[in-house]
Write an enzyme that holds these catalytic residues in place. Structure first.
Site, PDB file in Angstrom:
ATOM      1  N   CYS A 158       5.619   9.741   0.835  1.00 52.37           N
ATOM      2  CA  CYS A 158       4.323  10.411   0.774  1.00 52.37           C
ATOM      3  C   CYS A 158       4.263  11.363  -0.422  1.00 52.37           C
ATOM      4  O   CYS A 158       5.127  12.235  -0.570  1.00 52.37           O
ATOM      5  CB  CYS A 158       4.057  11.179   2.068  1.00 52.37           C
TER       6      CYS A 158
ATOM      7  N   ARG B  35       0.829  -1.206   0.000  1.00 49.22           N
ATOM      8  CA  ARG B  35       0.000   0.000   0.000  1.00 49.22           C
ATOM      9  C   ARG B  35       0.865   1.258   0.000  1.00 49.22           C
ATOM     10  O   ARG B  35       0.963   1.958  -0.996  1.00 49.22           O
ATOM     11  CB  ARG B  35      -0.947  -0.014   1.213  1.00 49.22           C
ATOM     12  N   ASP B  36       1.518   1.529   1.106  1.00 48.18           N
ATOM     13  CA  ASP B  36       2.290   2.758   1.246  1.00 48.18           C
ATOM     14  C   ASP B  36       3.455   2.799   0.269  1.00 48.18           C
ATOM     15  O   ASP B  36       3.841   3.869  -0.209  1.00 48.18           O
ATOM     16  CB  ASP B  36       2.789   2.879   2.685  1.00 48.18           C
TER      17      ASP B  36
ATOM     18  N   HIS C 201      10.360   6.813   8.018  1.00 46.59           N
ATOM     19  CA  HIS C 201      10.941   6.986   6.694  1.00 46.59           C
ATOM     20  C   HIS C 201      12.437   7.248   6.872  1.00 46.59           C
ATOM     21  O   HIS C 201      12.891   7.573   7.970  1.00 46.59           O
ATOM     22  CB  HIS C 201      10.269   8.144   5.963  1.00 46.59           C
TER      23      HIS C 201
ATOM     24  N   ASN D  75      10.156   4.717   2.750  1.00 48.48           N
ATOM     25  CA  ASN D  75      10.086   4.115   4.071  1.00 48.48           C
ATOM     26  C   ASN D  75      11.399   3.383   4.391  1.00 48.48           C
ATOM     27  O   ASN D  75      12.192   3.077   3.491  1.00 48.48           O
ATOM     28  CB  ASN D  75       8.965   3.074   4.105  1.00 48.48           C
TER      29      ASN D  75
ATOM     30  N   HIS E 107       6.397   3.948  12.651  1.00 46.51           N
ATOM     31  CA  HIS E 107       6.537   3.878  11.189  1.00 46.51           C
ATOM     32  C   HIS E 107       7.488   5.000  10.776  1.00 46.51           C
ATOM     33  O   HIS E 107       7.155   6.176  10.888  1.00 46.51           O
ATOM     34  CB  HIS E 107       5.152   4.066  10.554  1.00 46.51           C
TER      35      HIS E 107
END
Length: 317
Positions: free
Chosen positions: A245, A20-21, A214, A254, A212
C-alpha cells in the site's frame, strides 16, 4: 497431490490481485500490452478470478490509466471473473460500461487510514457505497466489499474488532455478497485472524468471506493457515509478491500467489492451478517491473525439483 490434512478444506479459491494491487505502486508505467501478457500467463496457469484494475483518477494512480483498455482485452471470456476497484460513482459508471463482473468497494476500518487512502471519512465512504449500490442496481454487476486495515492501522495501532464487524454488516446490508478482510498494513497475526473470522461469521450470513494478507512481518502464510483452520476458502494474493500500500509507512508486498499455491498443494488443498506455470508467470512479472520480487517459490522452485550432482561444488576437508 497428497490428501487434504484433517480439518482443512479440500479446495481453495484464489483471486489474483497482482494486476491491480500489485502494479499500482510501481513507479514506472507498465505498458498495457505487458499487463495483458501477464494476465494471459496467469490465465494459462489456471487462475480464473482477477482484480484486474481500478477505475480511479489517473492523477491519483497513474499506473491504472489504461483500465478500460485492459478490461477490453479480457471482457467476455468464458470462465473468468473480473473485478475492479472503484472509489466513487464516476468510477463505477466507467467500470460497469467496461464490462466488469463485480465492483469492489473499499474503505478502511480505521478513520485515519481512510483519510490517507481516499481522503474521506469512513462515514462518507459508506454513504458513497450506498450511492454506487443504487447505480449498480439492475445492471447485473455484483458488489463486493473490501475492508482495509482490518487487522491494524499504522497511525492508530490496534483496530477494534467491532469496527470491522460494523463495516462488514454495512456492506452486507447494501447487498454485497463477498467481503474481503484486507491486511493492508501487514499487522495481521494468526490469533487476530481467528478472532475476526469468528466475529464476522455471526453477522455475514451467506456472504462469502475472503482474506487478503501482506507479508510485511513474515507471517502472511501463517495467517492463511489460521484462516484455513477456520474453514475460510477464499484468498487474495499477488503474483511474485508484487505490491504494498502506498499510504502505509514501511509497507511491503502481498503474499505471493505461487507461495500460497505451494502451501495449499503441499497440504492437499486443490486450487485448479499449475504451480510451475505460476512460477513462470512470477518470473515474467519480475522482468516486466525490472526489479527483484519477494516471492520465495519463484526462486527455489517446487519441493521435489532436483538438481544434478555437478550443479554445486563438493565440500573439501
Amino acid at each position: 497431490m497428497v490428501s487434504a490434512m484433517a480439518g482443512l478444506p479440500g479446495h481453495a479459491v484464489i483471486t489474483e490481485v497482482g494486476p491491480r494491487d500489485g502494479l499500482q505502486s510501481e513507479p514506472v508505467f507498465v505498458p498495457t500490452a505487458q499487463k495483458i501478457a501477464l494476465i494471459e500467463a496467469l490465465i494459462a496457469a489456471g487462475l480464473r478470478r482477477f482484480e484486474v484494475t481500478s477505475f480511479v483518477s489517473p492523477r491519483a494512480v497513474p499506473q491504472m490509466r489504461d483500465a478500460a483498455q485492459v478490461m477490453a482485452a479480457l471482457r467476455g471470456r468464458d470462465g473468468l471473473h473480473l473485478t475492479a476497484l472503484v472509489p466513487n460513482e464516476r468510477g463505477a459508471e466507467v467500470a460497469i460500461a467496461a464490462g466488469v463482473d463485480a465492483l469492489v468497494l473499499f474503505a478502511s476500518a480505521s478513520e485515519s487510514h481512510n483519510l490517507k487512502n481516499v481522503n474521506r471519512s469512513r462515514a462518507a465512504s459508506l454513504q458513497g457505497f450506498a450511492d454506487i449500490a443504487r447505480l449498480a442496481r439492475g445492471t447485473g454487476v455484483r458488489l463486493q466489499g473490501a475492508i482495509a486495515t482490518a487487522f491494524g492501522c499504522p497511525f492508530e495501532g490496534d483496530v477494534d474488532v467491532q469496527a470491522v464487524v460494523d463495516q462488514a454488516a454495512a456492506c452486507r446490508d447494501l447487498g454485497m455478497d463477498h467481503i474481503t478482510l484486507g491486511d493492508t498494513t501487514g499487522m495481521a497475526t494468526p490469533a487476530l485472524v481467528v478472532q475476526r473470522v469468528e466475529a464476522l461469521r455471526k453477522v455475514l450470513g451467506d456472504a462469502e468471506l475472503a482474506l487478503h494478507f501482506h507479508n510485511t512481518r513474515g507471517v502472511g502464510l501463517a495467517c492463511v493457515w489460521a484462516g484455513l483452520s477456520m474453514g475460510v476458502t477464499h484468498y487474495e494474493s499477488s503474483i511474485g509478491g508484487l505490491g504494498g500500500c502506498p499510504f502505509v509507512p514501511r509497507a511491503t508486498g502481498n503474499i505471493a500467489t505461487e507461495d500460497l499455491v505451494y502451501l495449499l498443494h503441499e497440504s492437499g488443498i486443490g486450487t485448479g492451478t499449475d504451480l510451475d506455470a505460476l512460477i513462470g508467470a512470477a518470473q515474467l512479472a519480475q522482468r516486466i517491473v525490472g526489479h527483484e520480487l519477494p516471492g520465495q517459490v519463484m526462486k527455489a522452485g517446487p519441493r521435489l525439483r532436483t538438481a544434478g550432482m555437478d550443479s554445486v561444488r563438493t565440500a573439501h576437508g
